[in-house]
Design a protein around this motif. Sequence first.
Motif, PDB file in Angstrom:
ATOM      1  N   MET A   1     -65.929  18.624  18.893  1.00  0.00           N
ATOM      2  CA  MET A   1     -66.047  17.352  19.592  1.00  0.00           C
ATOM      3  C   MET A   1     -67.387  16.942  19.145  1.00  0.00           C
ATOM      4  O   MET A   1     -68.377  17.505  18.785  1.00  0.00           O
ATOM      5  N   SER A   2     -67.527  15.425  19.082  1.00  0.00           N
ATOM      6  CA  SER A   2     -68.673  14.955  18.920  1.00  0.00           C
ATOM      7  C   SER A   2     -68.927  14.087  20.294  1.00  0.00           C
ATOM      8  O   SER A   2     -68.559  13.767  21.264  1.00  0.00           O
ATOM      9  N   LYS A   3     -70.546  13.613  20.054  1.00  0.00           N
ATOM     10  CA  LYS A   3     -71.136  13.108  20.962  1.00  0.00           C
ATOM     11  C   LYS A   3     -71.063  11.529  20.805  1.00  0.00           C
ATOM     12  O   LYS A   3     -71.180  10.900  19.790  1.00  0.00           O
ATOM     13  N   GLY A   4     -70.945  10.878  21.746  1.00  0.00           N
ATOM     14  CA  GLY A   4     -71.015   9.363  21.764  1.00  0.00           C
ATOM     15  C   GLY A   4     -71.689   8.732  23.178  1.00  0.00           C
ATOM     16  O   GLY A   4     -71.857   9.462  24.064  1.00  0.00           O
ATOM     17  N   LEU A   5     -71.802   7.231  23.017  1.00  0.00           N
ATOM     18  CA  LEU A   5     -72.221   6.601  24.219  1.00  0.00           C
ATOM     19  C   LEU A   5     -71.195   6.077  24.966  1.00  0.00           C
ATOM     20  O   LEU A   5     -70.086   5.845  24.675  1.00  0.00           O
ATOM     21  N   VAL A   6     -71.368   6.467  26.376  1.00  0.00           N
ATOM     22  CA  VAL A   6     -70.339   6.212  27.323  1.00  0.00           C
ATOM     23  C   VAL A   6     -70.895   5.353  28.261  1.00  0.00           C
ATOM     24  O   VAL A   6     -71.986   5.640  28.844  1.00  0.00           O
ATOM     25  N   VAL A   7     -70.236   4.071  28.673  1.00  0.00           N
ATOM     26  CA  VAL A   7     -70.829   3.098  29.584  1.00  0.00           C
ATOM     27  C   VAL A   7     -69.813   3.235  30.971  1.00  0.00           C
ATOM     28  O   VAL A   7     -68.654   3.165  30.936  1.00  0.00           O
TER      29      VAL A   7
END
Length: 159
Positions: A1-7
């Motif tokens: 899994m990768s990390k990302g920006l979640v709004v």
Amino acid sequence: MSKGLVVSPEKCTGCRTCELACSYSKGDNFNPKDSAVSVMFYDEIGLQIPMMCMQCDEPHCMTVCVVNALTKDEKTGVVNYDKEKCIGCKMCVSACPFGNMTYSSRLKRVVKCDMCGGDPQCVKMCGYGAIEYKELDGALDKRKIIANQFKEAFGEGAK
């Protein structure tokens, strides 16, 4: 899994601190025009949504770059920008289907979210938790995450 920006649009107050934090980290200046995040205002329904690069699986910005100034890190999923290679043609800005890249006249270069190398300043400075940097569920692709955010923000009528 990768990390990302979640709004989480429902948490955004429209304070624009994320824009200022980003512009300062990218250009040593508090100027939203130099920011890789833009807060979109939908006054008619009382909603603000921070928008930044979606780190697309198949980035159009990268495809149109004739000097390979944009490259995708296969490990992190981040589309990185090399200002030394860039010739300032702005084709990448035009190619972004989300409008999440910009060109800074002051900096004389493209401004694009690179998730601050894994330490996103917009997340650190958001006092309301509207932007989070977290593991993305491998079962959901980025388009579904974005679509669900808009659906939640605009109601069931948004399809």
